[in-house]
Design a protein around this motif. Structure first.
Motif, PDB file in Angstrom:
ATOM      1  N   THR A  54      25.577 -10.261 -14.538  1.00  0.00           N
ATOM      2  CA  THR A  54      27.028 -10.403 -14.671  1.00  0.00           C
ATOM      3  C   THR A  54      27.742  -9.918 -13.421  1.00  0.00           C
ATOM      4  O   THR A  54      28.630 -10.595 -12.883  1.00  0.00           O
ATOM      5  CB  THR A  54      27.523  -9.612 -15.889  1.00  0.00           C
ATOM      6  OG1 THR A  54      26.913 -10.139 -17.068  1.00  0.00           O
ATOM      7  CG2 THR A  54      29.037  -9.724 -16.021  1.00  0.00           C
ATOM      8  N   VAL A  55      27.358  -8.742 -12.934  1.00  0.00           N
ATOM      9  CA  VAL A  55      27.995  -8.200 -11.732  1.00  0.00           C
ATOM     10  C   VAL A  55      27.673  -9.079 -10.531  1.00  0.00           C
ATOM     11  O   VAL A  55      28.532  -9.344  -9.681  1.00  0.00           O
ATOM     12  CB  VAL A  55      27.549  -6.749 -11.485  1.00  0.00           C
ATOM     13  CG1 VAL A  55      28.191  -6.198 -10.208  1.00  0.00           C
ATOM     14  CG2 VAL A  55      27.922  -5.863 -12.669  1.00  0.00           C
ATOM     15  N   LYS A  56      26.423  -9.543 -10.455  1.00  0.00           N
ATOM     16  CA  LYS A  56      26.039 -10.417  -9.343  1.00  0.00           C
ATOM     17  C   LYS A  56      26.877 -11.692  -9.339  1.00  0.00           C
ATOM     18  O   LYS A  56      27.338 -12.151  -8.281  1.00  0.00           O
ATOM     19  CB  LYS A  56      24.552 -10.782  -9.445  1.00  0.00           C
ATOM     20  CG  LYS A  56      24.061 -11.634  -8.283  1.00  0.00           C
ATOM     21  CD  LYS A  56      22.680 -12.203  -8.537  1.00  0.00           C
ATOM     22  CE  LYS A  56      22.735 -13.402  -9.453  1.00  0.00           C
ATOM     23  NZ  LYS A  56      21.428 -14.102  -9.549  1.00  0.00           N
ATOM     24  N   ALA A  76      32.973  -3.445  -1.293  1.00  0.00           N
ATOM     25  CA  ALA A  76      33.384  -4.847  -1.417  1.00  0.00           C
ATOM     26  C   ALA A  76      34.859  -4.951  -1.750  1.00  0.00           C
ATOM     27  O   ALA A  76      35.584  -5.789  -1.192  1.00  0.00           O
ATOM     28  CB  ALA A  76      32.546  -5.536  -2.490  1.00  0.00           C
ATOM     29  N   ALA A  77      35.321  -4.085  -2.638  1.00  0.00           N
ATOM     30  CA  ALA A  77      36.731  -4.137  -3.050  1.00  0.00           C
ATOM     31  C   ALA A  77      37.662  -3.811  -1.901  1.00  0.00           C
ATOM     32  O   ALA A  77      38.803  -4.267  -1.867  1.00  0.00           O
ATOM     33  CB  ALA A  77      36.970  -3.175  -4.215  1.00  0.00           C
ATOM     34  N   SER A  78      37.194  -3.001  -0.951  1.00  0.00           N
ATOM     35  CA  SER A  78      38.018  -2.652   0.208  1.00  0.00           C
ATOM     36  C   SER A  78      37.787  -3.591   1.383  1.00  0.00           C
ATOM     37  O   SER A  78      38.234  -3.320   2.503  1.00  0.00           O
ATOM     38  CB  SER A  78      37.741  -1.211   0.631  1.00  0.00           C
ATOM     39  OG  SER A  78      36.375  -1.034   0.975  1.00  0.00           O
ATOM     40  N   GLY A  79      37.064  -4.704   1.141  1.00  0.00           N
ATOM     41  CA  GLY A  79      36.835  -5.695   2.192  1.00  0.00           C
ATOM     42  C   GLY A  79      35.758  -5.315   3.180  1.00  0.00           C
ATOM     43  O   GLY A  79      35.714  -5.844   4.299  1.00  0.00           O
ATOM     44  N   GLU A  80      34.853  -4.406   2.786  1.00  0.00           N
ATOM     45  CA  GLU A  80      33.818  -3.924   3.703  1.00  0.00           C
ATOM     46  C   GLU A  80      32.420  -4.161   3.141  1.00  0.00           C
ATOM     47  O   GLU A  80      31.530  -3.318   3.272  1.00  0.00           O
ATOM     48  CB  GLU A  80      34.025  -2.441   3.993  1.00  0.00           C
ATOM     49  CG  GLU A  80      35.360  -2.121   4.647  1.00  0.00           C
ATOM     50  CD  GLU A  80      35.549  -0.623   4.861  1.00  0.00           C
ATOM     51  OE1 GLU A  80      35.808  -0.219   6.014  1.00  0.00           O
ATOM     52  OE2 GLU A  80      35.421   0.132   3.888  1.00  0.00           O
ATOM     53  N   ALA A  94      28.436 -10.962  -0.218  1.00  0.00           N
ATOM     54  CA  ALA A  94      27.050 -11.389  -0.017  1.00  0.00           C
ATOM     55  C   ALA A  94      26.050 -10.231  -0.105  1.00  0.00           C
ATOM     56  O   ALA A  94      24.972 -10.373  -0.703  1.00  0.00           O
ATOM     57  CB  ALA A  94      26.915 -12.083   1.344  1.00  0.00           C
ATOM     58  N   ARG A  95      26.360  -9.087   0.500  1.00  0.00           N
ATOM     59  CA  ARG A  95      25.412  -7.963   0.501  1.00  0.00           C
ATOM     60  C   ARG A  95      25.151  -7.464  -0.919  1.00  0.00           C
ATOM     61  O   ARG A  95      24.008  -7.210  -1.304  1.00  0.00           O
ATOM     62  CB  ARG A  95      25.946  -6.825   1.363  1.00  0.00           C
ATOM     63  CG  ARG A  95      26.038  -7.141   2.859  1.00  0.00           C
ATOM     64  CD  ARG A  95      24.649  -7.143   3.489  1.00  0.00           C
ATOM     65  NE  ARG A  95      24.705  -7.419   4.914  1.00  0.00           N
ATOM     66  CZ  ARG A  95      24.838  -6.482   5.849  1.00  0.00           C
ATOM     67  NH1 ARG A  95      24.979  -5.214   5.513  1.00  0.00           N
ATOM     68  NH2 ARG A  95      24.842  -6.811   7.124  1.00  0.00           N
ATOM     69  N   LEU A  96      26.204  -7.283  -1.686  1.00  0.00           N
ATOM     70  CA  LEU A  96      26.062  -6.813  -3.058  1.00  0.00           C
ATOM     71  C   LEU A  96      25.320  -7.850  -3.900  1.00  0.00           C
ATOM     72  O   LEU A  96      24.462  -7.499  -4.721  1.00  0.00           O
ATOM     73  CB  LEU A  96      27.436  -6.518  -3.648  1.00  0.00           C
ATOM     74  CG  LEU A  96      27.468  -5.961  -5.081  1.00  0.00           C
ATOM     75  CD1 LEU A  96      26.680  -4.665  -5.180  1.00  0.00           C
ATOM     76  CD2 LEU A  96      28.912  -5.743  -5.532  1.00  0.00           C
ATOM     77  N   THR A  97      25.629  -9.125  -3.674  1.00  0.00           N
ATOM     78  CA  THR A  97      24.942 -10.192  -4.412  1.00  0.00           C
ATOM     79  C   THR A  97      23.452 -10.182  -4.119  1.00  0.00           C
ATOM     80  O   THR A  97      22.624 -10.308  -5.035  1.00  0.00           O
ATOM     81  CB  THR A  97      25.541 -11.557  -4.033  1.00  0.00           C
ATOM     82  OG1 THR A  97      26.944 -11.561  -4.344  1.00  0.00           O
ATOM     83  CG2 THR A  97      24.852 -12.678  -4.785  1.00  0.00           C
ATOM     84  N   GLU A  98      23.087 -10.003  -2.865  1.00  0.00           N
ATOM     85  CA  GLU A  98      21.673  -9.993  -2.486  1.00  0.00           C
ATOM     86  C   GLU A  98      20.931  -8.829  -3.145  1.00  0.00           C
ATOM     87  O   GLU A  98      19.813  -8.988  -3.641  1.00  0.00           O
ATOM     88  CB  GLU A  98      21.544  -9.892  -0.967  1.00  0.00           C
ATOM     89  CG  GLU A  98      20.095  -9.897  -0.481  1.00  0.00           C
ATOM     90  CD  GLU A  98      19.992  -9.698   1.020  1.00  0.00           C
ATOM     91  OE1 GLU A  98      18.921  -9.982   1.588  1.00  0.00           O
ATOM     92  OE2 GLU A  98      20.998  -9.249   1.636  1.00  0.00           O
ATOM     93  N   LEU A  99      21.561  -7.656  -3.162  1.00  0.00           N
ATOM     94  CA  LEU A  99      20.918  -6.491  -3.773  1.00  0.00           C
ATOM     95  C   LEU A  99      20.641  -6.736  -5.256  1.00  0.00           C
ATOM     96  O   LEU A  99      19.523  -6.502  -5.744  1.00  0.00           O
ATOM     97  CB  LEU A  99      21.811  -5.265  -3.605  1.00  0.00           C
ATOM     98  CG  LEU A  99      21.405  -4.021  -4.403  1.00  0.00           C
ATOM     99  CD1 LEU A  99      20.055  -3.506  -3.940  1.00  0.00           C
ATOM    100  CD2 LEU A  99      22.470  -2.945  -4.308  1.00  0.00           C
ATOM    101  N   LEU A 100      21.650  -7.212  -5.976  1.00  0.00           N
ATOM    102  CA  LEU A 100      21.489  -7.383  -7.415  1.00  0.00           C
ATOM    103  C   LEU A 100      20.551  -8.550  -7.731  1.00  0.00           C
ATOM    104  O   LEU A 100      19.823  -8.512  -8.729  1.00  0.00           O
ATOM    105  CB  LEU A 100      22.853  -7.606  -8.062  1.00  0.00           C
ATOM    106  CG  LEU A 100      23.796  -6.393  -7.958  1.00  0.00           C
ATOM    107  CD1 LEU A 100      25.175  -6.738  -8.506  1.00  0.00           C
ATOM    108  CD2 LEU A 100      23.222  -5.199  -8.708  1.00  0.00           C
ATOM    109  N   HIS A 101      20.547  -9.568  -6.896  1.00  0.00           N
ATOM    110  CA  HIS A 101      19.616 -10.685  -7.100  1.00  0.00           C
ATOM    111  C   HIS A 101      18.174 -10.208  -6.946  1.00  0.00           C
ATOM    112  O   HIS A 101      17.295 -10.576  -7.743  1.00  0.00           O
ATOM    113  CB  HIS A 101      19.914 -11.805  -6.098  1.00  0.00           C
ATOM    114  CG  HIS A 101      18.943 -12.947  -6.201  1.00  0.00           C
ATOM    115  ND1 HIS A 101      18.983 -13.875  -7.227  1.00  0.00           N
ATOM    116  CD2 HIS A 101      17.874 -13.292  -5.410  1.00  0.00           C
ATOM    117  CE1 HIS A 101      18.008 -14.753  -7.061  1.00  0.00           C
ATOM    118  NE2 HIS A 101      17.323 -14.424  -5.971  1.00  0.00           N
ATOM    119  N   THR A 102      17.923  -9.372  -5.965  1.00  0.00           N
ATOM    120  CA  THR A 102      16.571  -8.850  -5.752  1.00  0.00           C
ATOM    121  C   THR A 102      16.160  -7.925  -6.893  1.00  0.00           C
ATOM    122  O   THR A 102      15.003  -7.936  -7.333  1.00  0.00           O
ATOM    123  CB  THR A 102      16.495  -8.093  -4.413  1.00  0.00           C
ATOM    124  OG1 THR A 102      17.008  -8.922  -3.371  1.00  0.00           O
ATOM    125  CG2 THR A 102      15.064  -7.717  -4.081  1.00  0.00           C
TER     126      THR A 102
END
Length: 604
Positions: free
Chosen positions: A47-49, A103-107, A58-66
């Protein structure tokens, strides 16, 4: 899609899911062969991904996908998690929480998870070849196969979730004829039901499986089947600042109601009286509805505790089980948002000072595993939250040696007063866990600042329990108004047992009340004694704090009223039993009394 409007919702929803992840990892650690914790963890990560991918993180998505990939491998191979994998998922949750903030702060690009990604991939092992059975030899119609999807009722960000469904479908083939079109998904009446056509050779079962991986999907129909549209219970997330302003305005309306009622009493007009009664009823309903909108269950705070208790007990070499109950009890959101820190102070004290080492517990005839309980329940207009342990209890001799305190006469209330002094600690050395003497002090002062009380019960060798009594709401509270020498005071109604008549005999120190002797508090009427009243009695208010009762002597009882609570910037020398201030309907200020301090001041 305009991503900016979804950022705050993404943060709140992601934090909620990641808190659930912590609970699931803990449950998985306790029951490695259980399936539900693993599957729940997968759903939360997915869900978060999905939300992160839709917003372009992208970075957060990659972590949760893995992290998902490793869970899928464990599921497919029937492998239980090793202790190393459990620790790995705790780290995933920690890094993901940091990633949400970045991510929320654009970083999002600052999220450095390369080491963790490598460890997750290593734990998963090489990717097996995909089975050819996922493909079908059925020829796809030229116009594509019709697909209907239903999202979960009340899902957060339904437009984003629907976009994730289309992205999953596009991995199977060409998607067309989306109905309603994506630009209409942002409308308030979008209930999560939509359809599209897809050109693909995948089987119907495979299409369903792929679309369901988008998360928050309750039904997928392939072909001409129709999904019945459920009745959706509409939910709206409201910014707390707006809600706070609504509560403040409601409080002002309550005060204005009192002024109008006073004018109606003066005018003696029956029509005005009827209208006034109707207005009072409507305002009371409005007040109840607004205050209930700011209430939230204590269980939201409970979710934060399991991980710190687990980590700290391991750090100290202790075995601790945390038991939680009463999570459905609701508190004002303002109190709830602040409650976590005081309770964490109490939990850390219980683990460090209360729970013994396993060998010491066994030698004392106890189980090696210590138990800490956190419970909540309602008592009239208050919420009672207790934190207890079955540990060694407080060493009163050590407290006496450090402070000179004597246990004679004042019992646990006096003990609490001593250990709550800033800087007081019985620890032999300062550590990163305790020893600075700020934990209990912070808890007591926070509870009092919110109109609550703190109580302590301890028995050497049996354990310690700290009880917090907190108002359900900090915005508007019912009080009993009393008068003393022309000045008015407000006693919170949640601490009032009943009103009584007190004899005016000189030197009378206590009265009989319902089978027990109750002390008379002359705090507001010092040295008054016999006042010449021909009735030979004066009003009294029996207050009750944690089972400790006292009769507060006053001159007059002025009645009940709902008040808007405001802090008081007390000058030096202001009595400790003044806990706030308010403005009544006539525009005059009234001081709010603190019953806990009044009763503690009566202790010999």
């Amino acid at each position: 899609m305009d991503s900016d409007k979804y950022i705050s919702l993404f943060v709140s929803e992601s934090r909620e899911h990641l808190q659930q992840c912590t609970a699931q990892v803990l449950e998985w650690e306790r029951s490695p062969t259980a399936v539900e914790p693993r599957d729940a963890l997968f759903r939360a990560f997915h869900t978060v991904k999905g939300m992160a991918a839709t917003l372009g993180f992208a970075r957060l998505t990659e972590l949760l996908h893995t992290a998902e990939h490793l869970l899928a491998r464990l599921r497919d191979e029937g492998r239980p998690p090793t202790p190393g994998i459990i620790d790995l998922y705790f780290r995933v949750v920690d890094v993901a929480e940091r990633g949400v903030v970045l991510a929320a702060s654009g970083e999002d690009e600052r999220l450095d998870a390369m080491v963790l990604l490598t460890e997750l991939e290593s734990a998963a092992g090489p990717q097996p070849t995909e089975s050819p059975r996922t493909r079908s030899s059925v020829t796809t119609p030229p116009e594509g196969r019709p697909i209907r999807v239903q999202l979960r009722s009340g899902v957060a960000m339904p437009a984003a979730r629907a976009a994730i469904v289309l992205r999953c479908a596009e991995s199977l083939g060409e998607v067309m004829a989306v109905d309603p079109p994506p630009e209409q998904w942002l409308a308030d009446d979008f209930d999560g039901a939509f359809s599209f056509r897809i050109r693909t050779e995948a089987s119907g079962d495979h299409i369903r499986r792929v679309i369901m991986t988008a998360g928050e999907v309750t039904d997928v129909r392939v072909g001409g089947e129709v999904i019945p549209r459920p009745k959706v219970k509409r939910q709206v997330k409201v910014d707390m600042d707006r809600l706070d302003r609504l509560v403040r305005l409601t409080g002002e309306i309550v005060v204005a109601r009192g002024r109008v009622a006073a004018l109606i009493d003066e005018l003696k007009d029956s029509r005005l009286e009827d209208a006034g009664h109707e207005m009072s009823r409507l305002i009371a309903d409005l007040q109840a509805a607004v205050l209930s909108a700011r209430m939230a269950p204590v269980g939201e705070v409970y979710q934060r505790f399991s991980r710190p208790v687990r980590d700290l007990s391991r750090q100290l070499g202790k075995s601790v089980r945390l038991e939680l109950s009463g999570g459905e009890i609701e508190l004002d959101r303002v109190i709830l948002d602040e409650l976590g820190e005081p309770l964490l102070h109490l939990l850390r004290n219980a683990i460090d000072h209360g729970i013994e080492d396993p060998t010491d517990r066994v030698a004392a005839g106890k189980l090696a595993e210590g138990v800490i309980t956190v419970s909540a329940h309602r008592e009239r207009n208050a919420a009672v939250i207790t934190v207890g342990d079955d540990g060694r209890g407080i060493d009163e001799e050590a407290v006496k040696a450090r402070s000179g305190w004597s246990a004679s006469g004042d019992g646990s209330s006096g003990l609490l007063e001593v250990i709550a002094q800033p800087g007081f600690s019985t620890a032999e050395a300062v550590t990163n866990v305790s020893g600075r003497g700020v934990g209990i002090d912070a808890v007591v002062h926070w509870a009092r600042s919110r109109g609550g009380t703190t109580e302590l019960a301890t028995q050497r060798g049996v354990g310690t329990t700290v009880t917090l009594r907190l108002p359900l709401s900090v915005a508007i509270i019912p009080v009993l108004l009393v008068g003393v020498t022309g000045q008015r005071f407000a006693v919170p109604l949640g601490f009032v047992s009943e009103t009584v008549r007190l004899p005016t005999e000189e030197r009378l120190k206590e009265i009989a009340f319902r089978g027990e002797r109750v002390p008379i508090l002359e705090t507001l009427t010092p040295g008054r004694g016999k006042n010449g009243d021909p009735r030979h009695w004066r009003p009294g208010v029996v207050i009750n704090v944690g089972g400790h009762r006292a009769a507060l002597a006053v001159d007059t009882l002025l009645g009940q009223e709902d008040i808007v609570v405001g802090p008081v910037d007390a000058p030096r020398g202001t009595p400790a039993w003044i806990n706030g201030a308010t403005i009544l309907a006539d525009g005059r200020p009234v001081l709010i009394l603190d019953p806990a301090v009044l009763i503690q001041g009566e202790a010999p």
